[in-house]
Design a protein around this motif. Structure first.
Motif, PDB file in Angstrom:
ATOM      1  N   LEU A 101       0.825  -1.211   0.000  1.00 47.68           N
ATOM      2  CA  LEU A 101       0.000   0.000   0.000  1.00 47.68           C
ATOM      3  C   LEU A 101       0.855   1.256   0.000  1.00 47.68           C
ATOM      4  CD1 LEU A 101      -3.007  -0.751   2.377  1.00 47.68           C
ATOM      5  CD2 LEU A 101      -2.843  -0.978  -0.103  1.00 47.68           C
ATOM      6  N   ASP A 102       1.934   1.245   0.760  1.00 52.57           N
ATOM      7  CA  ASP A 102       2.814   2.413   0.791  1.00 52.57           C
ATOM      8  C   ASP A 102       3.408   2.677  -0.593  1.00 52.57           C
ATOM      9  OD1 ASP A 102       2.343   2.786   3.475  1.00 52.57           O
ATOM     10  OD2 ASP A 102       4.181   1.774   4.137  1.00 52.57           O
ATOM     11  N   LYS A 103       3.784   1.600  -1.281  1.00 54.80           N
ATOM     12  CA  LYS A 103       4.355   1.761  -2.621  1.00 54.80           C
ATOM     13  C   LYS A 103       3.304   2.254  -3.612  1.00 54.80           C
ATOM     14  CE  LYS A 103       8.170  -1.544  -2.272  1.00 54.80           C
ATOM     15  NZ  LYS A 103       8.842  -2.702  -2.898  1.00 54.80           N
ATOM     16  N   ILE A 104       2.081   1.776  -3.456  1.00 49.84           N
ATOM     17  CA  ILE A 104       0.998   2.230  -4.336  1.00 49.84           C
ATOM     18  C   ILE A 104       0.720   3.711  -4.116  1.00 49.84           C
ATOM     19  CG2 ILE A 104      -1.467   2.006  -4.800  1.00 49.84           C
ATOM     20  CD1 ILE A 104      -1.153  -1.014  -4.232  1.00 49.84           C
ATOM     21  N   THR A 105       0.627   4.113  -2.849  1.00 50.07           N
ATOM     22  CA  THR A 105       0.383   5.521  -2.531  1.00 50.07           C
ATOM     23  C   THR A 105       1.496   6.401  -3.092  1.00 50.07           C
ATOM     24  OG1 THR A 105      -0.801   4.903  -0.510  1.00 50.07           O
ATOM     25  CG2 THR A 105       0.007   7.165  -0.660  1.00 50.07           C
ATOM     26  N   ALA A 106       2.727   5.919  -3.008  1.00 48.63           N
ATOM     27  CA  ALA A 106       3.870   6.689  -3.504  1.00 48.63           C
ATOM     28  C   ALA A 106       3.900   6.773  -5.028  1.00 48.63           C
ATOM     29  CB  ALA A 106       5.170   6.071  -2.992  1.00 48.63           C
ATOM     30  N   THR A 107       3.060   5.980  -5.710  1.00 51.53           N
ATOM     31  CA  THR A 107       3.003   6.012  -7.167  1.00 51.53           C
ATOM     32  C   THR A 107       2.173   7.181  -7.681  1.00 51.53           C
ATOM     33  OG1 THR A 107       3.310   3.616  -7.265  1.00 51.53           O
ATOM     34  CG2 THR A 107       2.320   4.622  -9.187  1.00 51.53           C
ATOM     35  N   THR A 108       1.370   7.789  -6.816  1.00 52.29           N
ATOM     36  CA  THR A 108       0.550   8.928  -7.217  1.00 52.29           C
ATOM     37  C   THR A 108       1.427  10.055  -7.752  1.00 52.29           C
ATOM     38  OG1 THR A 108      -0.972   8.341  -5.421  1.00 52.29           O
ATOM     39  CG2 THR A 108      -1.278  10.487  -6.457  1.00 52.29           C
ATOM     40  N   ASN A 109       1.133  10.485  -9.002  1.00 51.80           N
ATOM     41  CA  ASN A 109       1.898  11.555  -9.661  1.00 51.80           C
ATOM     42  C   ASN A 109       3.388  11.235  -9.782  1.00 51.80           C
ATOM     43  OD1 ASN A 109      -0.446  13.223  -9.866  1.00 51.80           O
ATOM     44  ND2 ASN A 109      -0.164  13.824  -7.721  1.00 51.80           N
ATOM     45  N   ASN A 110       3.718   9.959  -9.885  1.00 46.92           N
ATOM     46  CA  ASN A 110       5.114   9.542  -9.869  1.00 46.92           C
ATOM     47  C   ASN A 110       5.388   8.561 -11.013  1.00 46.92           C
ATOM     48  OD1 ASN A 110       7.704   8.716  -9.291  1.00 46.92           O
ATOM     49  ND2 ASN A 110       7.191   7.765  -7.321  1.00 46.92           N
ATOM     50  N   SER A 111       6.115   9.013 -12.012  1.00 41.07           N
ATOM     51  CA  SER A 111       6.437   8.137 -13.145  1.00 41.07           C
ATOM     52  C   SER A 111       7.422   7.042 -12.757  1.00 41.07           C
ATOM     53  CB  SER A 111       7.014   8.973 -14.298  1.00 41.07           C
ATOM     54  OG  SER A 111       8.219   9.613 -13.895  1.00 41.07           O
ATOM     55  N   ASN A 112       8.101   7.211 -11.642  1.00 45.16           N
ATOM     56  CA  ASN A 112       9.064   6.212 -11.178  1.00 45.16           C
ATOM     57  C   ASN A 112       8.474   5.277 -10.128  1.00 45.16           C
ATOM     58  OD1 ASN A 112      11.272   7.174 -12.768  1.00 45.16           O
ATOM     59  ND2 ASN A 112      11.441   8.916 -11.347  1.00 45.16           N
ATOM     60  N   GLY A 113       7.172   5.365  -9.922  1.00 42.85           N
ATOM     61  CA  GLY A 113       6.528   4.477  -8.960  1.00 42.85           C
ATOM     62  C   GLY A 113       6.306   3.094  -9.551  1.00 42.85           C
ATOM     63  N   LEU A 114       5.394   2.343  -8.953  1.00 43.53           N
ATOM     64  CA  LEU A 114       5.092   1.012  -9.465  1.00 43.53           C
ATOM     65  C   LEU A 114       4.571   1.111 -10.897  1.00 43.53           C
ATOM     66  CD1 LEU A 114       3.257  -0.606  -6.398  1.00 43.53           C
ATOM     67  CD2 LEU A 114       5.679  -0.800  -7.038  1.00 43.53           C
ATOM     68  N   GLN A 115       4.843   0.078 -11.700  1.00 43.51           N
ATOM     69  CA  GLN A 115       4.317   0.028 -13.068  1.00 43.51           C
ATOM     70  C   GLN A 115       2.922  -0.571 -13.107  1.00 43.51           C
ATOM     71  OE1 GLN A 115       7.704  -2.228 -14.707  1.00 43.51           O
ATOM     72  NE2 GLN A 115       7.503  -0.937 -16.505  1.00 43.51           N
ATOM     73  N   MET A 116       2.763  -1.683 -12.418  1.00 44.54           N
ATOM     74  CA  MET A 116       1.507  -2.440 -12.464  1.00 44.54           C
ATOM     75  C   MET A 116       1.361  -3.162 -11.129  1.00 44.54           C
ATOM     76  SD  MET A 116       0.611  -5.755 -14.862  1.00 44.54           S
ATOM     77  CE  MET A 116       0.593  -4.861 -16.413  1.00 44.54           C
ATOM     78  N   TRP A 117       0.119  -3.217 -10.622  1.00 42.91           N
ATOM     79  CA  TRP A 117      -0.088  -3.893  -9.346  1.00 42.91           C
ATOM     80  C   TRP A 117      -1.484  -4.493  -9.272  1.00 42.91           C
ATOM     81  CZ3 TRP A 117       0.385   1.366  -9.977  1.00 42.91           C
ATOM     82  CH2 TRP A 117      -0.702   2.161  -9.625  1.00 42.91           C
ATOM     83  N   GLY A 118      -1.639  -5.428  -8.363  1.00 45.15           N
ATOM     84  CA  GLY A 118      -2.923  -6.069  -8.123  1.00 45.15           C
ATOM     85  C   GLY A 118      -3.452  -5.722  -6.751  1.00 45.15           C
ATOM     86  N   LEU A 119      -4.761  -5.493  -6.680  1.00 45.77           N
ATOM     87  CA  LEU A 119      -5.429  -5.191  -5.415  1.00 45.77           C
ATOM     88  C   LEU A 119      -6.853  -5.741  -5.475  1.00 45.77           C
ATOM     89  CD1 LEU A 119      -4.685  -1.522  -4.240  1.00 45.77           C
ATOM     90  CD2 LEU A 119      -4.129  -3.639  -3.044  1.00 45.77           C
ATOM     91  N   GLY A 120      -7.572  -5.566  -4.385  1.00 43.93           N
ATOM     92  CA  GLY A 120      -8.997  -5.833  -4.362  1.00 43.93           C
ATOM     93  C   GLY A 120      -9.702  -4.662  -3.714  1.00 43.93           C
ATOM     94  N   TRP A 121     -10.956  -4.465  -4.076  1.00 44.06           N
ATOM     95  CA  TRP A 121     -11.743  -3.388  -3.444  1.00 44.06           C
ATOM     96  C   TRP A 121     -13.049  -3.974  -2.944  1.00 44.06           C
ATOM     97  CZ3 TRP A 121     -10.752   1.023  -1.351  1.00 44.06           C
ATOM     98  CH2 TRP A 121     -11.798   1.890  -1.008  1.00 44.06           C
ATOM     99  N   VAL A 122     -13.347  -3.686  -1.683  1.00 41.70           N
ATOM    100  CA  VAL A 122     -14.593  -4.086  -1.055  1.00 41.70           C
ATOM    101  C   VAL A 122     -15.393  -2.833  -0.769  1.00 41.70           C
ATOM    102  CG1 VAL A 122     -15.643  -5.323   0.877  1.00 41.70           C
ATOM    103  CG2 VAL A 122     -13.409  -6.043   0.001  1.00 41.70           C
ATOM    104  N   ALA A 123     -16.684  -2.863  -1.070  1.00 42.60           N
ATOM    105  CA  ALA A 123     -17.515  -1.666  -0.913  1.00 42.60           C
ATOM    106  C   ALA A 123     -17.435  -1.124   0.510  1.00 42.60           C
ATOM    107  CB  ALA A 123     -18.966  -1.983  -1.266  1.00 42.60           C
TER     108      ALA A 123
END
Length: 576
Positions: free
Chosen positions: A443-465
């Protein structure tokens, strides 16, 4: 691959209950109903229902405090005893509970709730608007330390100030009580989905006198009062069980069941054994067993839980829409559901899940079809177009691609392996898995990807309502500046960014639109546009699989798996 706020182990969840006057069997995926012969109701002394909670830490509920509950087991228990201004019905529609009605001001910011007359807590104490104000304010108080209230009640004006300690209360400002029967809640922005957010248990009403008397031990005394739901606690034996009996002061039709018992189990195997010995009325199915799906007590219910993959719009090669589409269309979702998950999930192209208001049955994938097996020809063609637009000659010229995900949980290692194999076979692209064992690290890495071209390229998650409204699945994921917009939809330099920003504006307008039909149409259009743009690659919708005795009738099964309080009046046991 989890909801970033709470890990909902929905395979252990119980079904919702609905209003039925005759014994019925539901065709969960086809929508049909089979009517059985009417059976005789069991006598009052036999009106019992015994259910399990499986895999609890220390064999106990985490909490019975509505303001603190975030795990499914605690929320289920709280739903028995407490209720709020509004709750969801068995079709996941927001309905009045303690509130008799509500209205919103012309500016869309002031919500006025009129309470039902003669409300009481389970000990007979009158329940008034002051109790509503106290409960909602308490949930947001820093001293309460709720992790859910800052999310579910975030729209209240000055909620941030209260959480930060800049003000001491919201009562008298954004929470007003003009008289004993009226509550006014003031939001910081127009939000037609605000009532849906109030269905969260942190908005439920608690009895202040009980909390003052017993402080942090007050939930051990719920037999004395505390809530206004359909049941009250008769006995809570920590690490063993909890027993509920009807609340004689409940404001609506009383439950027919005279005792509901929840027993705590270490494992699904133990619960399954007791179900087979007629000591339980419901059980999950151990993963080691295969149960005939045609059996009359077998259920598989789609949950409001989607597993998906997404890409960083700022990171190459996924800054190109055609390459994103190629990756999406190279996936055979049906094969993954069948081989990796053994049919325990439903393959899907949707963001808004089946079983929820706003679900679009005819939504298509990026190729304009509803196919779930991929589109090999289209995927290959799109990849070639994307390579050309990116000034690359072949797939071997692509930059190294890494897929990040939580490892060691359920079958996600196998799912990622299957995806990588399909991308290699269809596109000739090598993707390297990046298994991360700690969920919070991901999650920390995903959050750090916001507005960041050097962040994660692709990731998997799930969303629960968090609440069953399309806003939670669309604006909250892809909106301008949305917390979960880590893939940078609309906040990139691609040629499609302007169109993405138009979609974001349409979602923002829908969020404030109080005309329900128009609001849902706007969300449905936005969902199709986001799928075409590959904001997510939805893979599957999780299901809850369980066995339930046919002796308990009046039951429907829906994606939230929580029991609407008024439905208990229509649930009863029939004679064997």
């Amino acid at each position: 691959m989890y909801d970033r706020y709470r890990q909902k182990h929905l395979q252990n969840l119980l079904p919702l209950f609905c209003l039925l006057l005759i014994l019925t069997g539901c065709d969960l995926f086809g929508g049909g109903t089979t009517v059985h012969k009417t059976q005789l109701k069991a006598p009052p002394s036999k009106q019992t229902y015994t259910i399990p909670e499986i895999g609890l830490e220390n064999l106990d509920l985490e909490t019975l405090d509505p303001a603190l509950a975030h795990d499914p087991a605690s929320i289920r228990a709280i739903q028995m005893v407490f209720t709020g201004l509004v709750q969801l019905d068995d079709q996941l529609q927001v309905r009045p509970q303690l509130a008799q009605s509500w209205s919103v001001s012309d500016d869309g910011l002031s919500w006025t709730f009129h309470l039902k007359p003669h409300l009481k807590f389970s000990d007979g104490t009158p329940l008034t608007s002051a109790d509503v104000a106290y409960s909602i304010d308490r949930a947001l108080q820093p001293a309460t330390q709720s992790t859910i209230a800052p999310i579910a009640l975030r729209l209240l004006k000055n909620a941030d100030d209260l959480l930060a300690g800049r003000v001491t209360t919201l009562i008298g400002s954004s929470i007003q009580t003009p008289n004993d029967q009226t509550v006014v809640l003031i939001t910081k922005e127009k939000a037609a989905y605000f009532p849906a957010m109030l269905t969260s248990s942190c908005s439920y009403i608690v009895e202040q006198s009980l909390i003052k008397t017993y402080t942090d031990k007050w939930t051990d005394h719920l037999g004395e009062g505390g809530g206004a739901g359909p049941f009250k606690v008769q006995q809570y034996t920590h690490h063993t069980s909890i027993i509920y009996v009807p609340n004689t002061n409940y404001y609506n039709a009383k439950p027919q069941l005279q005792k509901v018992t929840t027993i705590f189990y270490h494992s699904a195997d133990e619960a399954y054994r007791d179900y087979q010995n007629n000591q339980l009325d419901l059980t999950t199915i151990p993963t080691s067993l295969t149960v005939d799906k045609r059996h009359k007590d077998y259920y598989q219910v789609p949950q409001l839980w989607e597993n998906y993959y997404t890409m960083n719009y700022l990171a190459k090669p996924f800054d190109n829409i055609k390459i994103r589409q190629a990756f999406a269309l190279a996936i055979d979702k049906q094969s993954i559901a069948d081989t990796v998950w053994k049919g325990s999930v439903i393959p899907t192209n949707h963001i808004v899940p089946q079983g929820m208001v706003g679900y679009t049955a005819n939504l298509t994938g990026p190729d304009g079809t509803t196919k779930l097996t991929g589109n090999v020809v289209k995927a290959k063609d799109l990849l070639q177009q994307g390579l050309k637009e990116s000034n690359l000659t072949s797939s071997t010229d692509l930059p190294a691609i890494t897929l990040s995900y939580v490892s060691g949980v359920d079958n996600f290692d196998q799912e990622v392996a299957a995806l990588i194999q399909q991308w290699q076979k269809v596109l000739g692209v090598t993707v390297t898995p990046d298994p991360i064992t700690d969920y919070n690290t991901l999650l920390d890495k995903i959050t750090a990807t916001t507005n960041n071209s050097n962040g994660l390229q692709m990731w998997g998650l799930g969303w629960v309502a968090e609440y069953p409204d399309p806003q939670d699945w669309l604006s909250w994921q892809f909106g301008q500046g949305a917390f979960n917009n880590n893939m940078n939809y609309g906040q990139n330099t691609s040629s499609h960014a302007a169109q993405q920003q138009i979609i974001q504006k349409q979602m923002q307008d829908a969020d404030a639109n109080t005309t329900e039909s128009a609001r849902l149409q706007s969300y449905q259009k936005a969902e199709q546009d986001i799928i075409n743009d590959v904001g997510w690659i939805p893979i599957s919708q999780v299901t809850s699989t369980f066995l339930r005795t046919t002796s308990i009738v009046g039951i429907t099964n829906n994606g939230e798996n929580l029991i609407p309080p008024d439905d208990w009046a229509h649930i009863y046991r029939v004679q064997a």
